[in-house]
Design a protein around this motif. Structure first.
Motif, mmCIF file in Angstrom:
data_model
loop_
_atom_site.group_PDB
_atom_site.id
_atom_site.type_symbol
_atom_site.label_atom_id
_atom_site.label_comp_id
_atom_site.label_asym_id
_atom_site.label_seq_id
_atom_site.Cartn_x
_atom_site.Cartn_y
_atom_site.Cartn_z
ATOM 1 N N LEU A 64 0.872 -1.171 0.000
ATOM 2 C CA LEU A 64 0.000 0.000 0.000
ATOM 3 C C LEU A 64 0.906 1.216 0.000
ATOM 4 O O LEU A 64 1.804 1.330 0.835
ATOM 5 N N ILE B 47 1.235 5.256 0.372
ATOM 6 C CA ILE B 47 0.556 6.434 0.902
ATOM 7 C C ILE B 47 1.388 7.669 0.603
ATOM 8 O O ILE B 47 2.605 7.682 0.833
ATOM 9 N N LYS C 297 -1.962 2.114 -7.878
ATOM 10 C CA LYS C 297 -2.861 2.783 -6.940
ATOM 11 C C LYS C 297 -2.048 3.593 -5.935
ATOM 12 O O LYS C 297 -0.917 3.246 -5.610
ATOM 13 N N LEU D 273 -2.765 5.971 -2.232
ATOM 14 C CA LEU D 273 -3.642 6.574 -1.230
ATOM 15 C C LEU D 273 -3.056 7.911 -0.827
ATOM 16 O O LEU D 273 -1.959 7.980 -0.266
ATOM 17 N N LEU E 19 -9.312 -0.973 3.177
ATOM 18 C CA LEU E 19 -9.133 0.069 2.177
ATOM 19 C C LEU E 19 -8.103 -0.362 1.138
ATOM 20 O O LEU E 19 -8.289 -0.146 -0.062
ATOM 21 N N ALA E 20 -7.012 -0.974 1.589
ATOM 22 C CA ALA E 20 -5.957 -1.418 0.668
ATOM 23 C C ALA E 20 -6.481 -2.436 -0.333
ATOM 24 O O ALA E 20 -6.007 -2.504 -1.476
ATOM 25 N N CYS F 204 -9.476 -2.472 -1.584
ATOM 26 C CA CYS F 204 -10.600 -1.892 -2.333
ATOM 27 C C CYS F 204 -10.392 -2.060 -3.844
ATOM 28 O O CYS F 204 -9.320 -1.771 -4.382
ATOM 29 N N ALA G 94 -11.221 6.909 -8.595
ATOM 30 C CA ALA G 94 -10.799 7.013 -7.203
ATOM 31 C C ALA G 94 -11.898 6.550 -6.263
ATOM 32 O O ALA G 94 -13.087 6.577 -6.597
ATOM 33 N N TYR H 18 -8.140 7.572 -2.615
ATOM 34 C CA TYR H 18 -7.447 6.356 -3.045
ATOM 35 C C TYR H 18 -7.597 6.280 -4.555
ATOM 36 O O TYR H 18 -8.654 5.945 -5.072
#
Length: 340
Positions: free
Chosen positions: A28, A30, A124, A126, A141-142, A144, A151, A184
């Motif tokens: 993930l 960020i 992707k 975030l 969320l990761a 998703c 988004a 995201y």
């Protein structure tokens, strides 16, 4: 017609203390976009994510300058928690042609260039504002699914929904207007739709319809992403304004907004949890991260701008600190009259 700004972003420094390296695309990722006034709070936001999660997460910071103190602390953070934190330097001088406000600097646009930049190596990303702090797990969320959408976002609070139609003259946005503090993004779809270019074009070209972009980047994002987004549960962008403490003498009503299942808390408004006068139970999630971060010994930030001076004296009075509140009020009035 104004020409669109050409912005350069370069990799500045990477701190990689992970015991086992893996491809960025498998984690993930960020990202934050900030100016010097928010650098330290990014570090504490990252800390809040780290202490609440065990999944692989890499962190990216886009800023227009870095200072020695921040670099020392961010390196210590990476070492303590075995993280990969990448810093990028953005040349933002050409962003002066874009609208800004007394509250939001040109750093609000950094996310647009981050989405463009990282599309070369990630699918992707975030994005979090620096005043977003984590108190739960990001696994859901990761995972998703962003297929078919640009988004995943969270709807803004009801009070914003009611005003957006009058400001942006678009009835379809009512009830569907999202807050851009947590985004995201599907980066391939972002690039395919040429969104960075289109957003800048809307902001720099003459507005013949005289639409008021009170929240410039957020308003335009809402207009261009309409119908191309997925709405996430409120727990992934729980908006809490410390200003509400002025009307809550118990200072316990935050529990009606921030729940056990809340994952990301977004402290909107002028008063932030790092301010000296923000001494309420509602900021405890920030304080928990601060206490285990390299910034733990840093004193709270005092009022600097006129809007902060105004908020400071009001909060001090509510806290029954009458002498301090009176002095703060005088300081605010003196500053206010000096700039007239």
């Amino acid at each position: 017609m104004n020409s669109l700004p050409v912005i350069e972003i370069s990799e500045y420094k990477v701190f990689d203390d992970r015991p086992h390296t893996s491809a960025d695309i498998d984690a993930l990722n960020i990202a934050y976009g900030v100016d010097r006034n928010y650098l330290d709070w990014v570090g504490i936001s990252i800390t809040s994510v780290v202490i609440n999660n065990s999944i692989d997460i890499n962190y990216h910071i886009v800023a227009d300058e870095y200072n020695a103190s921040f670099l020392e602390n961010i390196e210590a953070l990476a070492k303590k928690y075995k993280l990969k934190i990448s810093l990028y330097l953005i040349n933002a001088d050409r962003l002066d042609c874009l609208p800004r406000t007394k509250v939001w600097s040109r750093a609000m646009y950094f996310r647009l260039f981050a989405f463009q930049l990282f599309s070369n190596k990630l699918d992707k990303l975030l994005y979090l504002d620096a005043d977003v702090f984590c108190k739960g797990r990001l696994d859901e969320l990761a995972a998703c699914d962003l297929n078919g959408t640009i988004a995943a976002v969270v709807k803004d609070v009801d009070s914003m929904q009611k005003k957006v139609v009058d400001r942006l003259r678009d009835p379809e946005l009512q009830g569907n207007y999202f807050n851009s503090g947590v985004v995201y993004a599907n980066l391939q779809e972002w690039v395919k739709n040429d969104l960075t270019h289109r957003i800048l074009a809307m902001l720099t070209h003459e507005n013949h319809d005289n639409i008021i972009y009170k929240y410039p980047d957020q308003d335009v994002l809402n207009i261009l992403l309409k119908g191309k987004i997925k709405f996430l549960p409120r727990k992934f962008n729980t908006i809490y304004t410390i200003k509400s403490e002025l009307k809550d003498r118990t200072h316990q009503k935050y529990k009606d907004t921030i729940f056990d299942e809340t994952v990301l808390i977004h402290y909107t408004g002028v008063t932030k949890p790092w301010h000296k006068w923000a001494v309420y139970p509602s900021v405890r999630y920030y304080l928990q991260a601060l206490a285990v971060s390299p910034w733990k010994d840093q004193p709270p930030r005092d009022a600097q701008t006129i809007v902060e001076l105004k908020k400071r004296y009001k909060h001090l009075l509510v806290q029954h600190k009458y002498y301090s509140g009176f002095v703060a009020g005088v300081s605010y009035l003196l500053r206010k009259h000096s700039i007239r």
